[in-house]
Scaffold this active site. Structure first.
Site, PDB file in Angstrom:
ATOM      1  N   HIS A  34      40.097  37.330  41.452  1.00 48.50           N
ATOM      2  CA  HIS A  34      41.863  38.715  41.925  1.00 48.50           C
ATOM      3  C   HIS A  34      42.312  38.582  42.663  1.00 48.50           C
ATOM      4  O   HIS A  34      43.097  39.028  43.651  1.00 48.50           O
ATOM      5  CB  HIS A  34      40.007  39.652  42.521  1.00 48.50           C
ATOM      6  CG  HIS A  34      39.079  40.051  41.389  1.00 48.50           C
ATOM      7  ND1 HIS A  34      38.947  41.625  41.169  1.00 48.50           N
ATOM      8  CD2 HIS A  34      37.494  39.043  41.869  1.00 48.50           C
ATOM      9  CE1 HIS A  34      37.895  40.990  40.807  1.00 48.50           C
ATOM     10  NE2 HIS A  34      36.560  39.946  40.535  1.00 48.50           N
ATOM     11  N   GLY A 118      30.815  39.771  26.868  1.00 44.04           N
ATOM     12  CA  GLY A 118      30.572  40.373  28.897  1.00 44.04           C
ATOM     13  C   GLY A 118      30.031  39.150  29.320  1.00 44.04           C
ATOM     14  O   GLY A 118      29.161  40.182  29.682  1.00 44.04           O
ATOM     15  N   SER A 123      36.142  36.475  26.528  1.00 44.92           N
ATOM     16  CA  SER A 123      36.027  37.041  24.774  1.00 44.92           C
ATOM     17  C   SER A 123      36.863  37.920  24.527  1.00 44.92           C
ATOM     18  O   SER A 123      37.345  37.451  23.347  1.00 44.92           O
ATOM     19  CB  SER A 123      34.059  37.745  24.355  1.00 44.92           C
ATOM     20  OG  SER A 123      33.888  38.079  25.318  1.00 44.92           O
ATOM     21  N   ASP A 168      43.507  35.362  31.889  1.00 42.94           N
ATOM     22  CA  ASP A 168      42.132  35.162  30.718  1.00 42.94           C
ATOM     23  C   ASP A 168      43.686  34.137  29.640  1.00 42.94           C
ATOM     24  O   ASP A 168      43.110  34.082  28.901  1.00 42.94           O
ATOM     25  CB  ASP A 168      41.743  36.064  30.330  1.00 42.94           C
ATOM     26  CG  ASP A 168      40.500  36.848  31.654  1.00 42.94           C
ATOM     27  OD1 ASP A 168      40.635  35.617  32.830  1.00 42.94           O
ATOM     28  OD2 ASP A 168      40.110  37.220  31.473  1.00 42.94           O
TER      29      ASP A 168
HETATM   30  C1  GLA Z   1      39.121  39.555  34.794  1.00 39.33           C
HETATM   31  C2  GLA Z   1      40.268  39.636  34.316  1.00 39.33           C
HETATM   32  C3  GLA Z   1      41.498  38.506  34.929  1.00 39.33           C
HETATM   33  C4  GLA Z   1      40.602  38.262  36.497  1.00 39.33           C
HETATM   34  C5  GLA Z   1      39.390  37.935  36.536  1.00 39.33           C
HETATM   35  C6  GLA Z   1      39.187  37.819  38.073  1.00 39.33           C
HETATM   36  O1  GLA Z   1      39.121  37.982  33.763  1.00 39.33           O
HETATM   37  O2  GLA Z   1      40.759  39.746  32.767  1.00 39.33           O
HETATM   38  O3  GLA Z   1      42.437  39.187  34.655  1.00 39.33           O
HETATM   39  O4  GLA Z   1      41.652  39.624  36.991  1.00 39.33           O
HETATM   40  O5  GLA Z   1      38.569  39.263  36.328  1.00 39.33           O
HETATM   41  O6  GLA Z   1      39.961  36.791  38.547  1.00 39.33           O
END
Ligand code: GLA
Length: 402
Positions: A34, A118, A123, A168
């Site tokens: 976050h 999930g 994924s 990600d």
């Molecule tokens: C998900 C979101 C990321 C990031 C994380 C928490 O994976 O896709 O962008 O905010 O939550 O770190």
């Protein structure tokens, strides 16, 4: 995958000799959750669980998944959201690439994935990025790795309504084998931090599926924006919450109410933990000593506490899993990874001990909750790429799984 592609092509005259294969990995975040959408730091690694796309150029976009039902059939010129959840990601990526100027070239292909869905292991980013690589390649369309990651991030926002950060998709693109990626999500500058050879990174899936669209993710994001705008009245130089350093934290907290203060506290302290963790990985490249082990354990414990108490992103099952892991002899540190509200826990252990520890933890978790956890001992993997010798290795690697 080749046979499945032949079957999908059927008697249409598409040239199989022009088939190409692309892959993109899932990820596990060692530290920094976050923080990405708050302009902060993250320290994820790509894992050896990945999504592959095998395709040939076509005048339409026809895709079959080998893992989930549904066929995606789209006009590449007007990529409307198709049926089935994974199809929406495909159409979102196509729409974003087309906005960037990609010509309307189609492709027929099959998709295979070993990334658990999930479970907080990204994924969806693996799907978006592997497909985006294929879509760019068939149309001779070139983007930089970060442009492609950004397009995929926007696609997720567009079709799934999740205002996710860049972590990600970025790590799926730029990760390097054997390392974690220290990424500054404000500047998008990054460096690779080697993960010591003696150390294993384990993902333990709590068995609790979570969907970001159905979670408090967007609400947290909004709370962070509210905190930022409240702070800017007093601290006009601040452009995102990560501009607040630990030394400014007390002052900043004095301008916020209790809830927004807790969100800020998490972001600022989590950024500091990312730096500490990156430093520790470098210091610990040889065998770990007791001091090193204690430092890792403390950083993981304070990240977990902050995610659960300050950010309220925990879940009773992942909380339990982390509690069990932290009490298990040989576990160096454990915390929930990714967005939270279920999903997976990341833990670090010595490589020669990782499988034993994982089994002990999963057994204790089953006894405590009645739920089955699954441990994936991960090898830090390379970011997305084309697989040129796919004829010789048409099955995705499963990585080390318990
Ligand atoms: C998900 C979101 C990321 C990031 C994380 C928490 O994976 O896709 O962008 O905010 O939550 O770190």
């Amino acid at each position: 995958m080749l046979d499945a592609l032949k079957q999908l092509i059927g008697d249409r005259e598409l040239d199989l000799s022009g088939a190409r294969m692309f892959r993109a990995p899932g990820r596990i975040n060692l530290m920094g959750d976050h923080t990405d959408y708050n302009g902060g730091l993250v320290l994820p690694a790509a894992i050896d669980y990945e999504t592959r796309v095998l395709c040939v150029p076509d005048n339409r976009v026809l895709l079959r998944s080998l893992d989930v039902d549904g066929l995606v059939d789209l006009d590449p010129g007007k990529a409307r959201v198709a049926g089935g959840t994974w199809g929406t990601y495909i159409s979102g990526v196509l729409a974003e690439l087309s906005d960037l100027g990609r010509r309307a070239q189609g492709l027929t292909g099959v998709i295979d994935s070993t990334v658990p869905v999930g479970r907080g292991l990204s994924s969806s980013a693996a799907l978006e990025v592997s497909f985006a690589l294929a879509a760019c390649a068939v149309a001779d369309f070139c983007l930089t790795p970060m442009e492609l990651a950004e397009a995929c991030r926007r696609a997720e926002e567009r079709v799934a309504g999740v205002q996710c950060g860049i972590m990600d998709q970025a790590v799926a693109m730029v990760a390097k084998e054997g390392t974690a990626t220290l990424l500054d999500c404000q500047t998008l500058e990054f460096e690779q931090v080697p993960i010591p050879n003696w150390m294993s990174v384990v993902a333990i899936d709590s068995g609790i599926e979570r969907s970001l669209a159905g979670s408090s993710y967007n609400r947290r994001r909004r709370e962070c924006e509210e905190a930022l705008s409240a702070l800017q009245s007093f601290m006009p130089h601040v452009t995102n919450l990560s501009d607040i350093k630990l030394s400014d934290l007390d002052e900043a907290l004095s301008y916020l109410d209790e809830l927004h203060g807790r969100r800020l506290h998490h972001v600022v302290t989590e950024n500091a933990r990312v730096r500490q963790m990156a430093d520790l990985l470098i210091i610990g490249k040889d065998a770990p000593d007791a001091e090193f082990e204690e430092a890792i354990g403390q950083i993981f414990a304070s990240s977990q506490m902050s995610l659960v108490e300050e950010y309220e992103a925990g879940h009773p099952n992942t909380n339990k899993l982390v509690e069990i892991a932290a009490d298990t002899e040989g576990c160096l540190g454990a915390r929930q990874t990714g967005a939270g509200w279920g999903g997976s826990v990341v833990l670090l252990a010595r490589s020669d001990d990782a499988r034993r520890i994982s089994r002990t933890i999963c057994d204790a978790y089953l006894e405590a909750t009645g739920k089955t956890a699954r441990a994936l001992v991960c090898t830090p993997a390379q970011g997305a790429s084309e697989i040129s010798d796919f004829m010789n290795q048409a099955k995705p690697t499963k990585g080390g799984s318990e």
